[in-house]
Design a protein around this motif. Structure first.
Motif, mmCIF file in Angstrom:
data_model
loop_
_atom_site.group_PDB
_atom_site.id
_atom_site.type_symbol
_atom_site.label_atom_id
_atom_site.label_comp_id
_atom_site.label_asym_id
_atom_site.label_seq_id
_atom_site.Cartn_x
_atom_site.Cartn_y
_atom_site.Cartn_z
ATOM 1 N N LEU A 203 -9.343 -3.107 35.720
ATOM 2 C CA LEU A 203 -9.742 -4.181 34.938
ATOM 3 C C LEU A 203 -9.449 -5.683 35.758
ATOM 4 C CD1 LEU A 203 -8.710 -2.885 31.452
ATOM 5 C CD2 LEU A 203 -10.899 -2.594 32.681
ATOM 6 N N THR A 204 -10.329 -6.409 35.879
ATOM 7 C CA THR A 204 -10.109 -7.820 36.479
ATOM 8 C C THR A 204 -10.789 -8.987 35.573
ATOM 9 O OG1 THR A 204 -10.930 -6.677 38.604
ATOM 10 C CG2 THR A 204 -10.577 -9.056 38.663
ATOM 11 N N VAL A 205 -10.076 -9.927 35.784
ATOM 12 C CA VAL A 205 -10.496 -11.439 34.899
ATOM 13 C C VAL A 205 -11.585 -11.868 35.942
ATOM 14 C CG1 VAL A 205 -9.578 -13.327 34.120
ATOM 15 C CG2 VAL A 205 -8.333 -11.556 33.640
ATOM 16 N N VAL A 206 -12.735 -12.132 35.347
ATOM 17 C CA VAL A 206 -13.771 -12.718 36.249
ATOM 18 C C VAL A 206 -14.279 -14.201 35.254
ATOM 19 C CG1 VAL A 206 -14.562 -10.550 37.165
ATOM 20 C CG2 VAL A 206 -15.379 -11.142 35.148
ATOM 21 N N ASP A 207 -15.147 -14.571 36.309
ATOM 22 C CA ASP A 207 -15.917 -15.629 35.627
ATOM 23 C C ASP A 207 -15.098 -16.984 35.291
ATOM 24 O OD1 ASP A 207 -18.296 -14.518 36.142
ATOM 25 O OD2 ASP A 207 -18.502 -13.900 33.824
ATOM 26 N N ASP A 208 -14.138 -17.374 36.041
ATOM 27 C CA ASP A 208 -13.265 -18.503 35.967
ATOM 28 C C ASP A 208 -12.181 -18.188 34.587
ATOM 29 O OD1 ASP A 208 -13.804 -20.462 38.023
ATOM 30 O OD2 ASP A 208 -15.887 -20.312 36.870
ATOM 31 N N GLY A 209 -12.109 -17.130 34.341
ATOM 32 C CA GLY A 209 -11.137 -16.776 32.985
ATOM 33 C C GLY A 209 -12.039 -16.541 31.863
ATOM 34 N N ALA A 210 -13.332 -16.342 31.852
ATOM 35 C CA ALA A 210 -14.033 -16.370 30.684
ATOM 36 C C ALA A 210 -14.359 -14.784 30.152
ATOM 37 C CB ALA A 210 -15.643 -16.856 30.843
ATOM 38 N N ARG A 211 -14.052 -13.689 31.028
ATOM 39 C CA ARG A 211 -14.271 -12.321 30.592
ATOM 40 C C ARG A 211 -13.391 -11.527 31.277
ATOM 41 N NH1 ARG A 211 -18.295 -8.908 33.077
ATOM 42 N NH2 ARG A 211 -19.523 -10.193 34.963
ATOM 43 N N LEU A 212 -12.908 -10.319 30.853
ATOM 44 C CA LEU A 212 -12.649 -9.272 31.436
ATOM 45 C C LEU A 212 -13.361 -8.023 31.918
ATOM 46 C CD1 LEU A 212 -9.683 -8.035 32.274
ATOM 47 C CD2 LEU A 212 -9.514 -6.740 30.161
ATOM 48 N N ALA A 213 -13.679 -7.675 33.091
ATOM 49 C CA ALA A 213 -14.593 -6.862 33.727
ATOM 50 C C ALA A 213 -14.110 -5.601 34.239
ATOM 51 C CB ALA A 213 -15.548 -7.547 34.453
ATOM 52 N N ARG A 214 -14.841 -4.350 34.207
ATOM 53 C CA ARG A 214 -14.282 -3.336 34.781
ATOM 54 C C ARG A 214 -14.954 -3.249 36.459
ATOM 55 N NH1 ARG A 214 -17.248 -2.161 30.191
ATOM 56 N NH2 ARG A 214 -15.753 -1.157 28.646
ATOM 57 N N LYS A 215 -14.272 -2.431 37.190
ATOM 58 C CA LYS A 215 -14.894 -2.607 38.599
ATOM 59 C C LYS A 215 -16.392 -2.592 38.900
ATOM 60 C CE LYS A 215 -13.234 -0.351 43.222
ATOM 61 N NZ LYS A 215 -12.673 0.369 43.783
ATOM 62 N N ASP A 216 -16.940 -1.983 38.140
ATOM 63 C CA ASP A 216 -18.832 -2.110 38.147
ATOM 64 C C ASP A 216 -19.096 -3.361 37.469
ATOM 65 O OD1 ASP A 216 -18.301 -1.862 35.288
ATOM 66 O OD2 ASP A 216 -19.460 0.324 35.407
ATOM 67 N N GLY A 217 -18.283 -4.398 37.078
ATOM 68 C CA GLY A 217 -18.773 -5.671 36.618
ATOM 69 C C GLY A 217 -19.461 -5.595 35.178
ATOM 70 N N THR A 218 -19.164 -4.495 34.361
ATOM 71 C CA THR A 218 -19.384 -4.421 33.206
ATOM 72 C C THR A 218 -18.318 -5.148 32.256
ATOM 73 O OG1 THR A 218 -18.586 -2.330 32.919
ATOM 74 C CG2 THR A 218 -21.060 -2.341 33.301
ATOM 75 N N THR A 219 -18.573 -5.710 31.224
ATOM 76 C CA THR A 219 -17.702 -6.588 30.400
ATOM 77 C C THR A 219 -16.868 -5.570 29.650
ATOM 78 O OG1 THR A 219 -19.104 -8.305 30.474
ATOM 79 C CG2 THR A 219 -17.523 -8.166 28.460
ATOM 80 N N VAL A 220 -15.635 -5.744 29.422
ATOM 81 C CA VAL A 220 -14.631 -5.267 28.407
ATOM 82 C C VAL A 220 -14.427 -6.172 27.188
ATOM 83 C CG1 VAL A 220 -12.283 -4.440 28.164
ATOM 84 C CG2 VAL A 220 -13.368 -4.056 30.349
#
Length: 690
Positions: A472-489
């Motif tokens: 799990l990675t925080v992406v989009d300047d802190g707007a969302r948490l995503a899986r490795k494939d980019g899908t949103t958690v």
């Protein structure tokens, strides 16, 4: 460990040195109330307004409504008379720096005989006070300001709720009639000050005012309530007096007055730019309008103006609270300093700290310096005053750090008391708490619960386990948490349901999707499932289709598909006795007898999404079922546009339950949702002969 033990672990004690106790005893015998330097203001109907459990009453207030304006007298306990540099009381106050508060326990800076007795402005007793005498015009603008040392007498120990009820016309005067006009004037002046142009730069954050206390049985009780208008009025008056006091100290001659200021630097430009990017990502992902959601530095609205215009209720309320939290994190900490600088948080260019002299050593020093300026002389040399000031600044800032550390331990204790007992059952049966994602940080998600109103952490390593080990990675300047494939958690501002995994941590069991958003997601998933399933079904069951149904239960927790060919229908009905009408109806409606042999895999994901969201939306179950019905029928219509049915010869409908009663429910729901084609299709199907 009890809270008394926790206080002791932080070096806090309820005991005072013998020399301190001796000085207190001397003051109790000679309290200085007959001091000829005191102006007698005991005829004014002052009152104190605080929380119900407050005992160290720092301030009393009286407001007079006058032609064209108001006159405020804000009496602050005169602790500096009793706590003087060079005394044991002053040395102990320096050592402590401030009073400290724990659930069911306070550790006062001054002995209780002073902080809850001789110095505290309790009801129906004479007390020493430093009065801020302020006059206002009809717009709430300050026209005149002065200070005086006086003797006052409070007419009542009031609470914010009690005063608010009186002001709102829901209760009688909470004390003698003489205080009534002043209470109404406090409310009127407070409203003017809250809206005054002087307050335009004050940043007002949305944050829960959480109270943690012990009940009669010693159990922790966590609660939160919105602040009353009277409490906000008192806050504005307190801020004003601290600002006026700071200006008064700054205006004194350097050889006489050594001021202390409370300063708060504005956020760094780089952090503001990061917030601007975050808000842009949030608005893009959610399809939000630029106004009011986008923050633009170039618009010169300032953080105060931006936050003020975000919606606090309705669909955007949770996201607004999350953005307020992110704006708060831009700030550094306020500190006490000898040099005057602005206080960004309260929107004042000069700000001091006068209003808590029994609870903060800085307040005592500010009072003493103000009195020196009023008298035009000091009992100490400039060098002595500067040395004391340096000690007070150090003690004041140290006490803030100590209270923060104490609060962290208190929070951990409170979380353990709430979450610990919930760890017993298996995970899928544990209590679910609803809350809002207010931020992402390295290795964790921050969630504020609705009830109890606590700030909890979601460790990403634990959340990853729930996601079957997903990275799990925080992406989009802190707007969302995503899986490795980019899908949103999950996203900033999402409503979530969490469950305890340790006494201090939770994981997100469900992201509660807004019904319109969930509607679109269900359509996409159900449409994809139908497009995958129907061709395979038709390959396994040759011949024209008779009917296709998407089936849910009354709570909307399941979704499955079934279909029947005309040949299968004729075979079922042909095996029945011709005159057994009830048997014919049952067979016609017996969807369990329809073919579902290739339907399960495609609809597993749809069913899982519906089940999790049905539980999450239990408080609005009717709206949820209607939304689910609408989404599934739209998916059937979408499948029809792909040519997967036999035109008008195939009935297609959504049923709420597999029963004749369910058929009626489904028919009514279809009509209510304006799917007349579906309702007619269902009725026609049920009315077919056999």
């Amino acid at each position: 460990m009890s809270f008394e033990d926790l206080a002791a672990a932080h070096g806090l004690t309820l005991d005072y040195p013998p020399a301190v106790e001796a000085e207190v005893e001397a003051y109790l015998k000679a309290p200085g109330l007959d001091d000829p330097a005191l102006v007698d203001r005991t005829a004014l109907p002052f009152v104190t307004i605080d929380g119900p459990g407050t005992r160290d009453l720092d301030q009393a207030i009286h407001v007079e409504a006058r032609a064209g304006g108001f006159r405020l007298r804000y009496a602050i306990a005169d602790a500096s008379y009793y706590v003087r540099p060079g005394t044991a009381l002053h040395a102990e106050a320096l050592r402590r720096g401030a009073s400290y508060y724990l659930p069911g326990l306070s550790v006062p800076m001054l002995p209780r005989a002073l902080s809850e007795g001789l110095v505290s402005i309790g009801p129906d007793v004479d007390r020493r006070a430093l009065i801020f005498d302020v006059e206002f015009d009809g717009r709430g603008t300050v026209t005149k300001f002065g200070l005086e040392r006086a003797r006052v007498r409070s007419r009542g120990k009031l609470t914010f709720d009690g005063v608010q009820a009186f002001v709102d016309g829901k209760a009688k005067v909470p004390g003698p009639r003489a205080i009534g006009p002043s209470l109404l004037a406090i409310a009127a002046l407070g409203e003017l000050r809250c809206k005054h142009e002087d307050r335009a730069q004050m940043v007002r954050y949305l944050r829960p005012e959480t109270t943690v206390r012990l009940d009669a049985a010693g159990k922790l009780v966590v609660s939160s309530a919105p602040r009353t208008a009277i409490e906000l009025a008192n806050e504005q008056i307190s801020i004003l007096c601290n600002a006026l006091g700071g200006r008064f100290l700054q205006g004194g001659p350097e050889e006489l007055v050594q001021p202390i200021y409370r300063v708060h630097e504005p956020p760094e430009a780089e952090r503001i730019a990061g917030f601007e990017r975050l808000v842009a990502q949030v608005a893009r992902q959610r399809g939000l309008p630029d106004d009011p959601w986008l923050y633009r530095r170039a618009a010169d609205q300032g953080m105060a103006g931006y936050l003020q215009h975000l919606p606090v209720t309705g669909p955007g309320g949770r996201l607004a609270r999350a953005l307020h939290r992110q704006a708060m994190l831009l700030n550094g900490r306020s500190v006490f300093a000898a040099e005057p600088r602005a206080h960004f948080g309260v929107g004042e260019q000069i700000y001091s700290r006068f209003t808590a002299p029994m609870r903060e050593i800085v307040g005592i020093q500010c009072h003493a310096q103000a009195i020196d300026r009023m008298l035009g002389k000091s009992p100490r040399s400039r060098a002595e005053d500067e040395a004391v000031r340096a000690q007070v600044i150090e003690a004041g800032n140290r006490s803030k750090d100590q209270q923060r550390a104490l609060n962290r331990d208190i929070d951990a204790r409170v979380l353990a008391a709430v979450l610990g007992p919930e760890l017993g059952p298996p995970f899928d049966r544990r209590v679910r708490h609803t809350g809002t994602i207010v931020g992402f940080a390295p290795g964790r998600i921050h969630v504020v619960l609705d009830d109890p109103p606590l700030d909890v952490r979601v460790p990403l390593i634990e959340q990853g386990k729930l996601e079957r080990g997903a990275w799990l990675t925080v992406v989009d300047d802190g707007a969302r948490l995503a899986r490795k494939d980019g899908t949103t958690v999950c996203r900033l501002g999402d409503e979530v349901q969490v469950a305890a995994v340790t006494p201090e941590a939770v994981v997100i069991a469900t992201v509660v999707k807004p019904l319109p958003e969930l509607h679109d997601e269900l359509i996409d998933q159900a449409s994809a499932a139908l497009r995958a399933w129907l061709p395979r079904f038709r390959a396994a069951h040759p011949g024209p289709l008779d009917a296709v149904a998407l089936i849910t239960d009354a709570a909307g927790t399941t979704v499955r598909a079934a279909a029947s060919t005309i040949a299968e229908r004729e075979a079922r009905l042909g095996a029945l006795p011709a005159r057994d009408r009830r048997a014919v109806d049952r067979a016609r409606w017996a969807i369990e007898g329809w073919s579902r042999d290739v339907a399960l895999d495609e609809f597993e994901g749809v069913a899982a999404l519906a089940a999790s969201q049905a539980r999450a939306h239990r408080d609005r179950a009717g709206d949820f079922v209607d939304m689910l019905h609408e989404a599934l029928m739209t998916a059937l219509e979408d499948a029809d546009t792909h040519g997967l049915f036999d035109g008008e010869t195939c009935a297609r409908f959504v049923t709420i339950a597999d029963s004749p009663d369910g058929a009626a429910l489904a028919r009514d729901a279809a009509a209510r949702l304006n799917h007349r084609g579906e309702a007619d299709s269902l009725v026609a199907y049920l009315d077919r002969g056999g």
